[in-house]
Design a protein around this motif. Structure first.
Motif, PDB file in Angstrom:
ATOM      1  N   ARG A 246     -31.216  56.307 -11.535  1.00  0.00           N
ATOM      2  CA  ARG A 246     -32.629  56.157 -11.021  1.00  0.00           C
ATOM      3  C   ARG A 246     -32.727  54.700 -10.869  1.00  0.00           C
ATOM      4  N   PHE A 247     -33.632  54.353  -9.760  1.00  0.00           N
ATOM      5  CA  PHE A 247     -33.897  53.179  -9.320  1.00  0.00           C
ATOM      6  C   PHE A 247     -34.569  52.201 -10.321  1.00  0.00           C
ATOM      7  N   ASP A 248     -34.014  50.984 -10.464  1.00  0.00           N
ATOM      8  CA  ASP A 248     -34.500  50.028 -11.615  1.00  0.00           C
ATOM      9  C   ASP A 248     -35.702  49.135 -10.876  1.00  0.00           C
ATOM     10  N   ILE A 249     -36.740  49.084 -11.147  1.00  0.00           N
ATOM     11  CA  ILE A 249     -37.832  48.270 -10.490  1.00  0.00           C
ATOM     12  C   ILE A 249     -38.107  47.229 -11.199  1.00  0.00           C
ATOM     13  N   SER A 250     -37.398  46.840 -12.415  1.00  0.00           N
ATOM     14  CA  SER A 250     -37.946  45.688 -13.293  1.00  0.00           C
ATOM     15  C   SER A 250     -37.845  44.437 -12.481  1.00  0.00           C
ATOM     16  N   PHE A 251     -37.312  44.073 -11.610  1.00  0.00           N
ATOM     17  CA  PHE A 251     -37.320  42.971 -10.755  1.00  0.00           C
ATOM     18  C   PHE A 251     -38.606  42.729 -10.245  1.00  0.00           C
ATOM     19  N   LEU A 252     -39.539  43.636 -10.058  1.00  0.00           N
ATOM     20  CA  LEU A 252     -40.964  43.509  -9.427  1.00  0.00           C
ATOM     21  C   LEU A 252     -41.752  42.848 -10.499  1.00  0.00           C
ATOM     22  N   ARG A 253     -41.407  42.586 -11.743  1.00  0.00           N
ATOM     23  CA  ARG A 253     -41.876  41.934 -12.677  1.00  0.00           C
ATOM     24  C   ARG A 253     -41.735  40.416 -12.598  1.00  0.00           C
ATOM     25  N   THR A 254     -40.753  39.940 -11.834  1.00  0.00           N
ATOM     26  CA  THR A 254     -40.238  38.756 -11.693  1.00  0.00           C
ATOM     27  C   THR A 254     -41.054  37.773 -10.477  1.00  0.00           C
ATOM     28  N   SER A 255     -41.194  36.547 -10.912  1.00  0.00           N
ATOM     29  CA  SER A 255     -41.735  35.709  -9.930  1.00  0.00           C
ATOM     30  C   SER A 255     -40.849  35.181  -8.821  1.00  0.00           C
ATOM     31  N   THR A 256     -39.325  35.339  -9.020  1.00  0.00           N
ATOM     32  CA  THR A 256     -38.339  35.041  -8.295  1.00  0.00           C
ATOM     33  C   THR A 256     -38.532  36.007  -6.825  1.00  0.00           C
ATOM     34  N   PHE A 257     -38.806  37.116  -7.265  1.00  0.00           N
ATOM     35  CA  PHE A 257     -38.929  38.290  -6.117  1.00  0.00           C
ATOM     36  C   PHE A 257     -40.095  37.969  -5.245  1.00  0.00           C
ATOM     37  N   TRP A 258     -41.294  37.915  -5.858  1.00  0.00           N
ATOM     38  CA  TRP A 258     -42.493  37.653  -5.327  1.00  0.00           C
ATOM     39  C   TRP A 258     -42.547  36.396  -4.526  1.00  0.00           C
ATOM     40  N   ILE A 259     -42.221  35.286  -5.011  1.00  0.00           N
ATOM     41  CA  ILE A 259     -42.295  34.062  -4.320  1.00  0.00           C
ATOM     42  C   ILE A 259     -41.364  34.261  -3.008  1.00  0.00           C
ATOM     43  N   LEU A 260     -40.342  34.589  -2.925  1.00  0.00           N
ATOM     44  CA  LEU A 260     -39.112  34.903  -1.887  1.00  0.00           C
ATOM     45  C   LEU A 260     -39.631  35.596  -0.893  1.00  0.00           C
ATOM     46  N   GLU A 261     -40.496  36.766  -1.512  1.00  0.00           N
ATOM     47  CA  GLU A 261     -40.689  37.851  -0.695  1.00  0.00           C
ATOM     48  C   GLU A 261     -42.088  37.389   0.131  1.00  0.00           C
ATOM     49  N   ALA A 262     -42.798  36.681  -0.620  1.00  0.00           N
ATOM     50  CA  ALA A 262     -44.133  36.025   0.105  1.00  0.00           C
ATOM     51  C   ALA A 262     -43.704  35.033   1.400  1.00  0.00           C
ATOM     52  N   GLY A 263     -42.725  34.014   1.239  1.00  0.00           N
ATOM     53  CA  GLY A 263     -42.337  33.551   2.286  1.00  0.00           C
ATOM     54  C   GLY A 263     -41.739  34.408   3.242  1.00  0.00           C
ATOM     55  N   ASN A 264     -40.933  35.605   3.032  1.00  0.00           N
ATOM     56  CA  ASN A 264     -40.545  36.442   4.171  1.00  0.00           C
ATOM     57  C   ASN A 264     -41.609  37.050   5.137  1.00  0.00           C
ATOM     58  N   VAL A 265     -42.595  37.452   4.200  1.00  0.00           N
ATOM     59  CA  VAL A 265     -43.997  38.366   4.931  1.00  0.00           C
ATOM     60  C   VAL A 265     -44.697  37.059   5.857  1.00  0.00           C
ATOM     61  N   LEU A 266     -44.795  35.758   5.441  1.00  0.00           N
ATOM     62  CA  LEU A 266     -45.441  34.912   6.016  1.00  0.00           C
ATOM     63  C   LEU A 266     -44.578  34.195   7.358  1.00  0.00           C
ATOM     64  N   GLN A 267     -43.192  34.354   7.117  1.00  0.00           N
ATOM     65  CA  GLN A 267     -42.561  33.974   8.239  1.00  0.00           C
ATOM     66  C   GLN A 267     -42.667  35.205   9.517  1.00  0.00           C
ATOM     67  N   GLY A 268     -42.614  36.402   8.975  1.00  0.00           N
ATOM     68  CA  GLY A 268     -42.911  37.784   9.906  1.00  0.00           C
ATOM     69  C   GLY A 268     -44.301  37.533  10.571  1.00  0.00           C
ATOM     70  N   LEU A 269     -45.306  37.225   9.977  1.00  0.00           N
ATOM     71  CA  LEU A 269     -46.475  37.008  10.598  1.00  0.00           C
ATOM     72  C   LEU A 269     -46.747  36.280  12.031  1.00  0.00           C
TER      73      LEU A 269
END
Length: 453
Positions: A246-269
């Motif tokens: 089963r997929f473990d989605i506990s990483f979604l509770r970390t700021s590490t993922f969301w900060i790096l994902e935010a930069g990724n989304v903004l770059q793509g825009l």
């Protein structure tokens, strides 16, 4: 007599038990022997003929699948000036961003399906290739822009997603110590294809029209990509792979993922804007159509080197440091080169520099995944990659209609100097700002929001 009879029965039971135990031990020994033989026969990771053939196949599939939508600027210029689309050109920019955007947005779903049912991976590559061929053929019959959005955009993306996703999952098996470099080489395929495809498409569109070129490219995809599927295969046989968990989605509770994902989304825009609009921008300056094709080709050329260089750095430096390098180079090139460019030479320099620093940004995904797994070791690689691709897809899809709205009334035209007063000034500033914001991950690390806890 009764005691002797009981002893005989007991001896018989012992003999049967002994025989059963021997059978179990023999079967277990056979299984262990087969497993050992299977392990010893696995192809070598990180090097060897099969690993290099696999990487070569991935490079070519990357080139074929992604090179086409990344060269859409040539199609945009053609569709905007030729019937039956020139009379109502609204939405043309969304064709290219739909193709790349839906592939990105569909990544979490395709990766989840192929992780849950790994036996479908081989069939997914075949189905994906067939869908691409159908999409390109169907798009050649289009008479309205929304027909192209559905076929050359969305349907092509669905096929590309299933052809492409297994290569990512298998590459993670084939390369362990040199993963960053391997992904960099693979993703350089987009840039390499982008060197040749714009010239091929530009020549073919002018000579034969879009209907013939789309059909021809559909046939070429099958002829070129079909034989590669023999070499693009898993390193670890399905029988030897661990049970699907089963997929473990506990990483979604970390700021590490969301900060790096935010930069990724903004770059793509903002990332897709130059590749889409450079041919149109060149045309607005009175330059020939071949000049626009040249600009797209130059961008894709240095994207090849950018992907390999950033991929190599990912294996040696912290991912946020590599992101910072990309951010500085990309943002400065937009503000100081594109913003000042009113002639072909400076536009060529911009294409080269921007492609070098921004073109390889997705290579940082391996470093982002590594950083997230340092915080949450149980995070699934396929799911992480899918979510990062999804974030980039948000930018790709939003970029099309947003950029059209920005230049609809030619803002700042005649009111500002150089490129900023060309009617594309707002678009240039927007692209530069999103390039700066792509460095969010570096700032997050400095503030202690990215890293091991």
């Amino acid at each position: 007599m009764e005691s002797s009879y009981d002893d005989d029965i007991a001896l018989t039971e012992v003999a049967r038990s002994t025989s059963t135990v021997r059978d179990v031990i023999r079967r277990r020994s056979t299984v262990e022997s087969n497993v050992r033989g299977q392990e010893f026969s696995l192809p070598k990771a990180d090097s060897g003929k099969e690993a290099y053939l696999f990487l070569c196949g991935c490079f070519c599939i990357e080139a074929l699948v992604w090179g086409f939508p990344f060269s859409f600027g040539v199609f945009q210029e053609y569709y905007s000036k030729h019937e039956p689309f020139s009379t109502n050109p609204a939405g043309i920019a969304s064709i290219g961003t739909s193709a790349s955007g839906v592939m990105y947005l569909g990544a979490p779903f395709s990766f989840a399906i192929l992780q849950r049912w790994p036996k479908l991976r081989r069939w997914a590559t075949i189905l994906g290739l067939a869908t691409i061929a159908v999409a390109l053929t169907a798009s050649s019959f289009s008479s309205k822009v929304w027909h192209l959005i559905l076929t050359q955009g969305v349907l092509y993306a669905l096929g590309g997603s299933f052809l492409y996703a297994p290569t990512i999952l298998w590459l993670d098996e084939w390369f362990v110590k040199r993963k960053g470099l391997a992904f960099g080489i693979m993703w350089a395929g987009t840039g390499m294809a982008g060197v040749a495809i714009p010239f091929i498409m530009g020549w073919g569109l002018e000579r034969y029209g879009f209907r013939t070129m789309l059909r021809a490219w559909g046939i070429a995809m099958v002829i070129l990509a079909g034989p590669l599927l023999r070499y693009v295969k898993p390193r670890i046989p399905l029988s030897a792979q661990s049970q699907v968990r089963r997929f473990d989605i506990s990483f979604l509770r970390t700021s590490t993922f969301w900060i790096l994902e935010a930069g990724n989304v903004l770059q793509g825009l903002g990332f897709f804007v130059p590749n889409i609009y450079l041919p149109t921008y060149a045309s607005s300056l009175g330059l020939s159509s071949i000049s626009g094709t040249l600009l797209v080709s130059l961008f894709n050329t240095t994207s090849v080197f950018g992907a390999v260089i950033l991929g190599t750095l990912i294996d040696r430096l912290h991912v946020t440091t590599v992101i910072l390098i990309s951010t500085i180079g990309a943002s400065l090139s937009v503000f100081l080169l594109w913003g000042f460019a009113t002639s072909l030479p400076l536009l060529c320099v911009f294409s080269l520099v921007y492609g070098l620093f921004a073109g390889g940004f997705t290579t940082t995904y391996t470093g982002i995944i590594h950083e997230v797994r340092k915080v949450e070791p149980s995070a699934d690689v396929g799911l992480l990659f899918g979510l990062l691709a999804f974030g980039r897809g948000i930018g790709a899809v939003v970029c099309g209609p947003l950029s059209e709205a920005m230049i609809g009334n030619q803002p700042w035209q005649g009111q500002a100097a150089l490129g900023y007063g060309s009617g594309f000034g707002v678009l240039i500033v927007y692209t530069g700002i999103t390039a700066i914001l792509s460095g969010t991950g570096y700032m997050g690390r400095r503030l202690g929001w990215v890293g091991s806890y």
